[in-house]
Write a protein that holds these residues in place. Structure first.
Motif, mmCIF file in Angstrom:
data_model
loop_
_atom_site.group_PDB
_atom_site.id
_atom_site.type_symbol
_atom_site.label_atom_id
_atom_site.label_comp_id
_atom_site.label_asym_id
_atom_site.label_seq_id
_atom_site.Cartn_x
_atom_site.Cartn_y
_atom_site.Cartn_z
ATOM 1 N N ARG A 110 0.842 -1.205 0.000
ATOM 2 C CA ARG A 110 0.000 0.000 0.000
ATOM 3 C C ARG A 110 0.879 1.258 0.000
ATOM 4 O O ARG A 110 0.640 2.203 -0.750
ATOM 5 C CB ARG A 110 -0.917 -0.042 1.234
ATOM 6 C CG ARG A 110 -2.217 0.697 1.030
ATOM 7 C CD ARG A 110 -3.248 0.494 2.151
ATOM 8 N NE ARG A 110 -2.712 0.413 3.504
ATOM 9 C CZ ARG A 110 -2.731 -0.689 4.263
ATOM 10 N NH1 ARG A 110 -3.258 -1.807 3.816
ATOM 11 N NH2 ARG A 110 -2.227 -0.681 5.462
ATOM 12 N N LYS A 111 1.922 1.247 0.846
ATOM 13 C CA LYS A 111 2.831 2.404 0.909
ATOM 14 C C LYS A 111 3.511 2.613 -0.434
ATOM 15 O O LYS A 111 3.685 3.757 -0.889
ATOM 16 C CB LYS A 111 3.880 2.216 2.018
ATOM 17 C CG LYS A 111 3.337 2.433 3.402
ATOM 18 C CD LYS A 111 4.442 2.301 4.441
ATOM 19 C CE LYS A 111 3.888 2.492 5.847
ATOM 20 N NZ LYS A 111 4.921 2.286 6.855
ATOM 21 N N LEU A 112 3.914 1.508 -1.080
ATOM 22 C CA LEU A 112 4.568 1.585 -2.380
ATOM 23 C C LEU A 112 3.607 2.169 -3.418
ATOM 24 O O LEU A 112 3.996 3.065 -4.203
ATOM 25 C CB LEU A 112 5.038 0.199 -2.828
ATOM 26 C CG LEU A 112 5.783 0.129 -4.163
ATOM 27 C CD1 LEU A 112 7.054 0.982 -4.112
ATOM 28 C CD2 LEU A 112 6.123 -1.297 -4.531
ATOM 29 N N GLU A 113 2.350 1.696 -3.399
ATOM 30 C CA GLU A 113 1.353 2.218 -4.338
ATOM 31 C C GLU A 113 1.118 3.711 -4.086
ATOM 32 O O GLU A 113 1.016 4.507 -5.028
ATOM 33 C CB GLU A 113 0.036 1.435 -4.214
ATOM 34 C CG GLU A 113 0.120 0.025 -4.776
ATOM 35 C CD GLU A 113 -1.094 -0.831 -4.439
ATOM 36 O OE1 GLU A 113 -1.975 -0.382 -3.660
ATOM 37 O OE2 GLU A 113 -1.143 -1.972 -4.933
ATOM 38 N N GLU A 114 1.057 4.099 -2.795
ATOM 39 C CA GLU A 114 0.862 5.521 -2.455
ATOM 40 C C GLU A 114 2.063 6.330 -2.934
ATOM 41 O O GLU A 114 1.908 7.433 -3.480
ATOM 42 C CB GLU A 114 0.677 5.693 -0.937
ATOM 43 C CG GLU A 114 -0.658 5.189 -0.416
ATOM 44 C CD GLU A 114 -0.726 5.170 1.111
ATOM 45 O OE1 GLU A 114 0.216 5.667 1.780
ATOM 46 O OE2 GLU A 114 -1.708 4.626 1.642
ATOM 47 N N ALA A 115 3.251 5.758 -2.735
ATOM 48 C CA ALA A 115 4.464 6.464 -3.171
ATOM 49 C C ALA A 115 4.477 6.599 -4.691
ATOM 50 O O ALA A 115 4.847 7.662 -5.223
ATOM 51 C CB ALA A 115 5.696 5.712 -2.682
ATOM 52 N N ASP A 116 4.061 5.535 -5.402
ATOM 53 C CA ASP A 116 3.990 5.592 -6.866
ATOM 54 C C ASP A 116 3.003 6.675 -7.309
ATOM 55 O O ASP A 116 3.276 7.429 -8.248
ATOM 56 C CB ASP A 116 3.565 4.239 -7.452
ATOM 57 C CG ASP A 116 4.747 3.281 -7.592
ATOM 58 O OD1 ASP A 116 5.893 3.729 -7.462
ATOM 59 O OD2 ASP A 116 4.503 2.063 -7.811
ATOM 60 N N ARG A 117 1.807 6.736 -6.648
ATOM 61 C CA ARG A 117 0.807 7.757 -7.001
ATOM 62 C C ARG A 117 1.352 9.155 -6.735
ATOM 63 O O ARG A 117 1.197 10.048 -7.559
ATOM 64 C CB ARG A 117 -0.490 7.541 -6.197
ATOM 65 C CG ARG A 117 -1.438 6.531 -6.890
ATOM 66 C CD ARG A 117 -2.842 6.619 -6.322
ATOM 67 N NE ARG A 117 -2.942 6.418 -4.871
ATOM 68 C CZ ARG A 117 -2.995 5.212 -4.262
ATOM 69 N NH1 ARG A 117 -2.971 4.118 -4.992
ATOM 70 N NH2 ARG A 117 -3.079 5.138 -2.978
ATOM 71 N N ALA A 118 2.022 9.295 -5.584
ATOM 72 C CA ALA A 118 2.561 10.618 -5.245
ATOM 73 C C ALA A 118 3.627 11.003 -6.267
ATOM 74 O O ALA A 118 3.703 12.160 -6.703
ATOM 75 C CB ALA A 118 3.164 10.589 -3.830
ATOM 76 N N LYS A 119 4.453 10.044 -6.687
ATOM 77 C CA LYS A 119 5.486 10.309 -7.684
ATOM 78 C C LYS A 119 4.839 10.686 -9.004
ATOM 79 O O LYS A 119 5.287 11.626 -9.685
ATOM 80 C CB LYS A 119 6.351 9.048 -7.830
ATOM 81 C CG LYS A 119 7.503 9.214 -8.776
ATOM 82 C CD LYS A 119 8.308 7.932 -8.827
ATOM 83 C CE LYS A 119 9.143 7.904 -10.075
ATOM 84 N NZ LYS A 119 9.643 6.596 -10.390
ATOM 85 N N SER A 120 3.772 9.962 -9.374
ATOM 86 C CA SER A 120 3.074 10.257 -10.634
ATOM 87 C C SER A 120 2.510 11.687 -10.597
ATOM 88 O O SER A 120 2.554 12.391 -11.597
ATOM 89 C CB SER A 120 1.915 9.290 -10.845
ATOM 90 O OG SER A 120 2.385 8.002 -11.083
ATOM 91 N N MET A 121 1.958 12.066 -9.435
ATOM 92 C CA MET A 121 1.401 13.419 -9.315
ATOM 93 C C MET A 121 2.486 14.455 -9.462
ATOM 94 O O MET A 121 2.268 15.489 -10.079
ATOM 95 C CB MET A 121 0.686 13.581 -7.970
ATOM 96 C CG MET A 121 -0.675 12.901 -7.913
ATOM 97 S SD MET A 121 -1.482 13.397 -6.422
ATOM 98 C CE MET A 121 -2.188 11.867 -5.917
ATOM 99 N N LEU A 122 3.658 14.173 -8.861
ATOM 100 C CA LEU A 122 4.759 15.122 -8.944
ATOM 101 C C LEU A 122 5.240 15.246 -10.390
ATOM 102 O O LEU A 122 5.538 16.338 -10.864
ATOM 103 C CB LEU A 122 5.925 14.682 -8.051
ATOM 104 C CG LEU A 122 5.730 14.872 -6.546
ATOM 105 C CD1 LEU A 122 6.950 14.332 -5.805
ATOM 106 C CD2 LEU A 122 5.553 16.349 -6.209
ATOM 107 N N VAL A 123 5.298 14.130 -11.067
ATOM 108 C CA VAL A 123 5.764 14.115 -12.447
ATOM 109 C C VAL A 123 4.750 14.862 -13.323
ATOM 110 O O VAL A 123 5.111 15.605 -14.239
ATOM 111 C CB VAL A 123 6.006 12.672 -12.940
ATOM 112 C CG1 VAL A 123 6.252 12.642 -14.430
ATOM 113 C CG2 VAL A 123 7.157 12.044 -12.192
ATOM 114 N N ASP A 124 3.467 14.658 -13.041
ATOM 115 C CA ASP A 124 2.414 15.292 -13.849
ATOM 116 C C ASP A 124 2.387 16.804 -13.641
ATOM 117 O O ASP A 124 1.935 17.516 -14.515
ATOM 118 C CB ASP A 124 1.030 14.695 -13.482
ATOM 119 C CG ASP A 124 0.861 13.280 -14.038
ATOM 120 O OD1 ASP A 124 1.700 12.882 -14.864
ATOM 121 O OD2 ASP A 124 -0.100 12.571 -13.639
ATOM 122 N N GLU A 125 2.847 17.290 -12.521
ATOM 123 C CA GLU A 125 2.788 18.747 -12.261
ATOM 124 C C GLU A 125 3.748 19.503 -13.060
ATOM 125 O O GLU A 125 4.490 19.548 -13.758
ATOM 126 C CB GLU A 125 3.089 19.028 -10.796
ATOM 127 C CG GLU A 125 1.941 18.694 -9.899
ATOM 128 C CD GLU A 125 2.243 18.970 -8.451
ATOM 129 O OE1 GLU A 125 3.254 19.573 -8.129
ATOM 130 O OE2 GLU A 125 1.472 18.514 -7.604
#
Length: 125
Positions: A110-125
């Motif tokens: 779950r933490k890894l998935e959250e980290a992946d989502r957070a990374k994706s959001m950062l990349v998308d910004e």
């Protein structure tokens, strides 16, 4: 004549004495036979008692051996039950450890998935 008569009388008395003596011998022998017959019956009873006593001793020895064997088997059974209980406890510990690791793995996933989502959001910004 008189002498013959007196001799006959003496002979008769002697024969009566012999007959009486023989009767006493016969009675004595009958008593002896009865005593021996009773003794023989006692001997048969004693032999029967001895045989039964020997049978009882043999049976007691057999039962003692069987008892010893059953005690040994019961002890082995008790030890097997203890080993089984220990293995059951070990299995329960392993299941608890496995569940804890599964929980830990889910948490980390779950933490890894959250980290992946957070990374994706950062990349998308």
């Amino acid at each position: 004549g008189e002498r013959e008569a007196g001799g006959r009388f003496k002979r008769e008395r002697d024969l009566e004495g012999v007959v009486d003596a023989l009767k006493r011998v016969v009675e004595k022998l009958k008593g002896e036979n009865e005593r021996l017959r009773r003794g023989a019956a006692d001997s048969v009873r004693n032999a029967e008692s001895d045989r039964r006593a020997k049978d009882a001793v043999r049976k007691a020895q057999e039962l003692s051996e069987e008892n010893k064997s059953l005690r040994t088997r019961a002890l082995a059974g008790d030890e097997a039950v203890q080993r089984l209980a220990q293995r059951g406890e070990t299995l329960n510990q392993m299941r608890r450890q496995l569940k804890a690791r599964d929980d830990e793995l889910r948490t980390l996933t779950r933490k890894l998935e959250e980290a992946d989502r957070a990374k994706s959001m950062l990349v998308d910004e």
